[in-house]
Design a protein around this motif. Structure first.
Motif, PDB file in Angstrom:
ATOM      1  N   PHE A  30       0.801  -1.217   0.000  1.00 34.60           N
ATOM      2  CA  PHE A  30       0.000   0.000   0.000  1.00 34.60           C
ATOM      3  C   PHE A  30       0.838   1.273   0.000  1.00 34.60           C
ATOM      4  N   GLY A  31       2.138   1.160   0.122  1.00 31.32           N
ATOM      5  CA  GLY A  31       2.991   2.338   0.186  1.00 31.32           C
ATOM      6  C   GLY A  31       3.576   2.526   1.576  1.00 31.32           C
ATOM      7  N   ARG A  32       4.269   3.624   1.747  1.00 26.71           N
ATOM      8  CA  ARG A  32       4.957   3.899   3.008  1.00 26.71           C
ATOM      9  C   ARG A  32       4.072   4.748   3.913  1.00 26.71           C
ATOM     10  N   LYS A  91      -5.269   1.350   0.002  1.00 24.64           N
ATOM     11  CA  LYS A  91      -4.844   1.410  -1.394  1.00 24.64           C
ATOM     12  C   LYS A  91      -5.020   2.819  -1.955  1.00 24.64           C
ATOM     13  N   LYS A  92      -6.190   3.425  -1.720  1.00 29.24           N
ATOM     14  CA  LYS A  92      -6.464   4.779  -2.230  1.00 29.24           C
ATOM     15  C   LYS A  92      -5.522   5.800  -1.598  1.00 29.24           C
ATOM     16  N   ILE A  93      -5.317   5.697  -0.287  1.00 28.37           N
ATOM     17  CA  ILE A  93      -4.403   6.616   0.392  1.00 28.37           C
ATOM     18  C   ILE A  93      -2.979   6.395  -0.108  1.00 28.37           C
ATOM     19  N   GLY A  94      -2.606   5.126  -0.331  1.00 34.07           N
ATOM     20  CA  GLY A  94      -1.276   4.811  -0.837  1.00 34.07           C
ATOM     21  C   GLY A  94      -1.009   5.371  -2.222  1.00 34.07           C
ATOM     22  N   GLN A  95      -2.051   5.554  -3.008  1.00 31.20           N
ATOM     23  CA  GLN A  95      -1.912   6.117  -4.351  1.00 31.20           C
ATOM     24  C   GLN A  95      -1.933   7.645  -4.343  1.00 31.20           C
TER      25      GLN A  95
END
Length: 112
Positions: A30-32, A91-95
């Motif tokens: 999902f990202g950092r 996922k949305k926040i990670g993008q």
């Protein structure tokens, strides 16, 4: 670099905050994110915030308030869609360039 120092004027910006901690994590899926834990006077006044990027940047951050659901979030219960909502939010926040997922210790729909 992570710090355990509270922000300036914590009583103004965070209300009745009794303690907090911060630790960086990396979730490649999902990202950092950075995890902030907040404690109040009792267990229902605790919360966890997963923060991505700079929430005080040029654009408003994406924000999701998610109620804890042990059976859905952790055990993938078929009785609710809590885990799917949590993963979609991450996922949305990670993008996005920045975002906050506020994870509260309350049962949202009492299905867990």
């Amino acid at each position: 670099m992570a710090t355990n120092r509270p922000p300036r004027r914590a009583s103004e910006s965070l209300g009745n905050l009794h303690g907090w901690w911060r630790t960086p994590i990396c979730r490649p899926r999902f990202g950092r994110f950075t995890i902030y834990g907040f404690t109040g006077r009792g267990p229902q006044e605790e919360a966890v915030a997963l923060v991505r990027g700079n929430p005080r940047g040029r654009t408003a951050p994406l924000v999701r308030v998610h109620s804890q659901c042990l059976t859905g979030d952790v055990l993938s219960s078929q009785r609710c869609d809590c885990r799917a909502q949590l993963e979609l939010s991450l996922k949305k926040i990670g993008q996005a360039s920045s975002g906050i997922l506020l994870y509260l210790p309350q049962e949202g729909r009492a299905s867990g």
